[in-house]
Design a protein around this motif. Structure first.
Motif, PDB file in Angstrom:
ATOM      1  N   ILE A   1       7.265   2.696   5.696  1.00 59.09           N
ATOM      2  CA  ILE A   1       8.375   3.646   5.655  1.00 59.09           C
ATOM      3  C   ILE A   1       7.807   4.928   5.100  1.00 59.09           C
ATOM      4  CG2 ILE A   1      10.635   4.197   4.663  1.00 59.09           C
ATOM      5  CD1 ILE A   1      11.242   1.190   4.664  1.00 59.09           C
ATOM      6  N   TRP A   2       7.841   5.980   5.930  1.00 56.89           N
ATOM      7  CA  TRP A   2       7.326   7.298   5.572  1.00 56.89           C
ATOM      8  C   TRP A   2       8.470   8.178   5.121  1.00 56.89           C
ATOM      9  CZ3 TRP A   2       2.616   9.533   5.101  1.00 56.89           C
ATOM     10  CH2 TRP A   2       1.513   8.820   5.576  1.00 56.89           C
ATOM     11  N   ILE A   3       8.307   8.787   3.966  1.00 58.07           N
ATOM     12  CA  ILE A   3       9.268   9.736   3.411  1.00 58.07           C
ATOM     13  C   ILE A   3       8.573  11.086   3.326  1.00 58.07           C
ATOM     14  CG2 ILE A   3      10.677  10.356   1.397  1.00 58.07           C
ATOM     15  CD1 ILE A   3      11.594   7.752   2.819  1.00 58.07           C
ATOM     16  N   THR A   4       9.216  12.120   3.820  1.00 56.03           N
ATOM     17  CA  THR A   4       8.678  13.474   3.731  1.00 56.03           C
ATOM     18  C   THR A   4       9.715  14.337   3.019  1.00 56.03           C
ATOM     19  OG1 THR A   4       7.498  13.157   5.808  1.00 56.03           O
ATOM     20  CG2 THR A   4       7.725  15.420   5.030  1.00 56.03           C
TER      21      THR A   4
ATOM     22  N   THR B   1       0.846  -1.189   0.000  1.00 52.94           N
ATOM     23  CA  THR B   1       0.000   0.000   0.000  1.00 52.94           C
ATOM     24  C   THR B   1       0.882   1.240   0.000  1.00 52.94           C
ATOM     25  OG1 THR B   1      -1.708  -1.153   1.246  1.00 52.94           O
ATOM     26  CG2 THR B   1      -1.822   1.255   1.226  1.00 52.94           C
ATOM     27  N   VAL B   2       0.592   2.152  -0.918  1.00 48.00           N
ATOM     28  CA  VAL B   2       1.307   3.419  -0.971  1.00 48.00           C
ATOM     29  C   VAL B   2       0.308   4.516  -0.631  1.00 48.00           C
ATOM     30  CG1 VAL B   2       2.712   4.981  -2.365  1.00 48.00           C
ATOM     31  CG2 VAL B   2       2.829   2.501  -2.751  1.00 48.00           C
ATOM     32  N   THR B   3       0.633   5.296   0.392  1.00 50.92           N
ATOM     33  CA  THR B   3      -0.202   6.415   0.802  1.00 50.92           C
ATOM     34  C   THR B   3       0.554   7.695   0.493  1.00 50.92           C
ATOM     35  OG1 THR B   3      -1.142   5.101   2.598  1.00 50.92           O
ATOM     36  CG2 THR B   3      -1.398   7.492   2.748  1.00 50.92           C
ATOM     37  N   TYR B   4      -0.085   8.580  -0.247  1.00 48.80           N
ATOM     38  CA  TYR B   4       0.493   9.869  -0.590  1.00 48.80           C
ATOM     39  C   TYR B   4      -0.273  10.941   0.170  1.00 48.80           C
ATOM     40  CZ  TYR B   4       1.747   7.249  -4.851  1.00 48.80           C
ATOM     41  OH  TYR B   4       2.202   6.317  -5.742  1.00 48.80           O
ATOM     42  N   VAL B   5       0.436  11.919   0.710  1.00 49.00           N
ATOM     43  CA  VAL B   5      -0.198  13.093   1.319  1.00 49.00           C
ATOM     44  C   VAL B   5       0.639  14.310   0.945  1.00 49.00           C
ATOM     45  CG1 VAL B   5      -1.304  11.869   3.232  1.00 49.00           C
ATOM     46  CG2 VAL B   5       0.998  12.755   3.527  1.00 49.00           C
TER      47      VAL B   5
ATOM     48  N   PHE C   1       5.001  10.339   1.516  1.00 49.10           N
ATOM     49  CA  PHE C   1       4.388   9.093   1.078  1.00 49.10           C
ATOM     50  C   PHE C   1       4.912   7.974   1.954  1.00 49.10           C
ATOM     51  CE2 PHE C   1       7.874  10.180  -1.748  1.00 49.10           C
ATOM     52  CZ  PHE C   1       8.695   9.074  -1.680  1.00 49.10           C
ATOM     53  N   ALA C   2       4.071   6.970   2.100  1.00 47.67           N
ATOM     54  CA  ALA C   2       4.433   5.802   2.890  1.00 47.67           C
ATOM     55  C   ALA C   2       4.246   4.568   2.030  1.00 47.67           C
ATOM     56  CB  ALA C   2       3.556   5.698   4.132  1.00 47.67           C
TER      57      ALA C   2
END
Length: 142
Positions: free
Chosen positions: A136-139, A73-77, A85-86
């Motif tokens: 893994i969250w990348i900002t 699952t890829v979550t974009y914000v 994104f995570a």
């Protein structure tokens, strides 16, 4: 960048893909589409690294988590000044992102962290409450 947690940023998109090799190309294409939809200029200095980072993280899930995690699952914000994104899978292994336990130069996670930090961003590993998965969250700044 904002101090509000990414989970509360105004723009959000979630993509669920099978944990297969084809998903790497799909996630890259979908990431570009999401960014365009949100009005983020694809020439922004964070965009190309973001595409590489999300591709690498999905590749890692495909290579290392597919046996226990049939989907990734890829979550974009996004907010006005940041993109996050995570990448989440249901494999319990939680790799080190920093320090001597992290992958050495040239490893996928080392590249992810190097690109992220070089842009002034952050990389955070968050384990699932049940211990059977992680994100893994990348900002990155915009």
């Amino acid at each position: 960048m904002r101090t509000t947690p990414p989970e509360h940023w105004p723009l959000r998109h979630v993509l669920v893909l099978p944990t297969t090799g084809e998903s790497v190309r799909t996630v890259r294409e979908m990431t570009e589409l999401v960014l365009v939809e949100w009005g983020i200029d694809c020439r922004h200095p964070s965009v190309d690294p973001a595409l590489l980072i999300v591709s690498e993280l999905v590749t890692n899930s495909v290579r290392h988590a597919a046996a226990l995690s049939p989907t990734v699952t890829v979550t974009y914000v996004a907010s006005a000044d940041a993109l996050a994104f995570a990448v989440h899978d249901r494999h319990p292994y939680q790799p080190a992102l920093y320090g001597s336990l992290a992958g050495g130069p040239g490893s996928g996670l080392a590249t992810v962290v190097e690109l992220t930090m070089g842009l002034g961003g952050t990389a955070v590993l968050r384990g699932d409450a049940d211990g059977r998965g992680k994100s893994i969250w990348i900002t990155l700044p915009l």
